[in-house]
Design an enzyme around this catalytic site. Structure first.
Site, PDB file in Angstrom:
ATOM      1  N   HIS A  27      -7.183  -4.495  10.081  1.00 32.83           N
ATOM      2  CA  HIS A  27      -6.924  -4.116   8.741  1.00 32.83           C
ATOM      3  C   HIS A  27      -5.530  -4.832   8.273  1.00 32.83           C
ATOM      4  O   HIS A  27      -4.667  -5.000   8.985  1.00 32.83           O
ATOM      5  CB  HIS A  27      -7.039  -2.736   8.300  1.00 32.83           C
ATOM      6  N   GLU A  87      -9.656  -1.654   5.375  1.00 38.20           N
ATOM      7  CA  GLU A  87     -10.419  -1.388   6.481  1.00 38.20           C
ATOM      8  C   GLU A  87     -11.595  -2.390   6.654  1.00 38.20           C
ATOM      9  O   GLU A  87     -12.080  -2.659   5.899  1.00 38.20           O
ATOM     10  CB  GLU A  87     -10.690   0.029   6.524  1.00 38.20           C
ATOM     11  N   ASN A 119      -7.470  -2.681  14.343  1.00 38.74           N
ATOM     12  CA  ASN A 119      -9.042  -2.806  13.658  1.00 38.74           C
ATOM     13  C   ASN A 119      -8.890  -3.974  12.895  1.00 38.74           C
ATOM     14  O   ASN A 119     -10.066  -4.408  12.160  1.00 38.74           O
ATOM     15  CB  ASN A 119      -9.764  -1.587  13.238  1.00 38.74           C
ATOM     16  N   ASP A 128       0.637  -1.168  -0.011  1.00 39.99           N
ATOM     17  CA  ASP A 128       0.057   0.029   0.013  1.00 39.99           C
ATOM     18  C   ASP A 128       0.619   1.194   0.011  1.00 39.99           C
ATOM     19  O   ASP A 128       1.924   1.375   0.151  1.00 39.99           O
ATOM     20  CB  ASP A 128      -0.943   0.001   1.315  1.00 39.99           C
TER      21      ASP A 128
HETATM   22  C1  GLP Z   1      -0.127   0.308   8.392  1.00 42.54           C
HETATM   23  C2  GLP Z   1      -0.129  -0.369   7.363  1.00 42.54           C
HETATM   24  C3  GLP Z   1      -0.227  -1.642   7.623  1.00 42.54           C
HETATM   25  C4  GLP Z   1       0.258  -2.457   8.834  1.00 42.54           C
HETATM   26  C5  GLP Z   1      -0.198  -1.535  10.143  1.00 42.54           C
HETATM   27  C6  GLP Z   1       0.257  -1.905  11.321  1.00 42.54           C
HETATM   28  O1  GLP Z   1      -1.896   0.901   8.570  1.00 42.54           O
HETATM   29  N1  GLP Z   1      -0.709  -0.046   6.004  1.00 42.54           N
HETATM   30  O2  GLP Z   1       0.339  -2.465   6.402  1.00 42.54           O
HETATM   31  O3  GLP Z   1       0.092  -3.767   9.099  1.00 42.54           O
HETATM   32  O4  GLP Z   1      -0.053  -0.027   9.548  1.00 42.54           O
HETATM   33  O5  GLP Z   1       1.275  -1.193  11.772  1.00 42.54           O
HETATM   34  P1  GLP Z   1       2.165  -1.446  13.032  1.00 42.54           P
HETATM   35  O6  GLP Z   1       2.988  -2.726  12.556  1.00 42.54           O
HETATM   36  O7  GLP Z   1       2.974  -0.231  13.119  1.00 42.54           O
HETATM   37  O8  GLP Z   1       1.289  -1.876  14.313  1.00 42.54           O
END
Ligand code: GLP
Length: 242
Positions: A138, A143, A136, A67
């Protein structure tokens, strides 16, 4: 599904890096699906170490990132283009032409999404897809919703995601409100999916995703339907999963 429950973040990151390196050693022209967020940062450090020690070679590897924020240029230090260069690509011998991330600076969503999905279909399938997980549920930036997304798409970020990701920005108002993301369908086409989770804050959503009902309200729950999933977490993140 294979579950690796490791003592802490350092150990889980080592295990994840070894699995990625093994994939590349088994198939030097592997197509990797890569993730951002704070969770894979140490995994990428461990991969760099394996590369520098001569244990893995990325010359023929192709990489697709999940993404990118819409509206951020590649040079912006909050963009995922910047993150990947800074945390991984600049430190290994991957060919920059083989690294693919949706173009956040292009506001033509239809074009960006179609082009990205076609690229994945032409160069894929993805051999090993790395995922983190949002609070959440995702995955990528897909989402919670009434249905699972299929292809690369433009999403409106939820308040929960904007709040969580604001820690990387100077001001919460600087956090983009939209992003391009591979769809759930694009992710599920990967031959193998490895989800990383660390810390107590992820314990509830990990339990819901892997023990709960399969529902688009918890996007990661779809992984229960994939035949080849590896879940790697530290004890805190997997504490509610028996
Ligand atoms: C972002 C990314 C996700 C990732 C998520 C969790 O929103 N788009 O791909 O998995 O964050 O992040 P973290 O690893 O910092 O908890």
């Amino acid at each position: 599904m294979i579950i690796y429950k490791l003592k802490d973040y350092a150990e889980m990151s080592k295990k994840a890096a070894l699995i990625i390196a093994s994939q590349v050693n088994l198939k030097p022209n592997s197509v990797l699906g890569l993730a951002t967020g704070s969770t894979p940062v140490e995994t990428y450090k461990q991969i760099i170490k394996l590369y520098k020690d001569g244990n893995v070679d990325f010359e023929k590897v192709v990489a697709f990132n999940l993404d990118e924020y819409k509206g951020l240029k590649k040079e912006n230090d909050q963009s995922y283009h910047y993150f990947m260069r800074d945390n991984l690509f600049n430190h290994i011998n991957i060919n920059p032409n083989n690294t693919h991330i949706p173009d956040g600076s292009n506001m033509d969503a239809k074009h960006v999404c179609e082009e990205y999905e076609n690229k994945i279909n032409n160069l894929g399938p993805i051999d090993l897809q790395v995922l983190g997980i949002g609070l959440n549920g995702h995955i990528g930036f897909n989402e919670p919703d009434e249905h699972f997304t299929s292809k690369t798409n433009l999403v409106k970020l939820t308040k929960s995601t904007i709040d969580a990701n604001s820690r990387f920005f100077d001001n919460i108002n600087d956090v983009p409100t939209e992003a391009y993301t591979m769809g759930i369908g694009s992710i599920m086409k990967a031959k193998c999916i490895m989800l990383l989770a660390s810390g107590e804050s992820k314990a509830d959503i990990i339990a819901q995703s892997f023990k709960g009902k399969i529902t688009p309200l918890v996007p990661a729950s779809i992984l229960q339907m994939h035949p080849n999933v590896i879940l790697i977490g530290d004890e805190a993140a997997l504490s509610k999963l028996n």
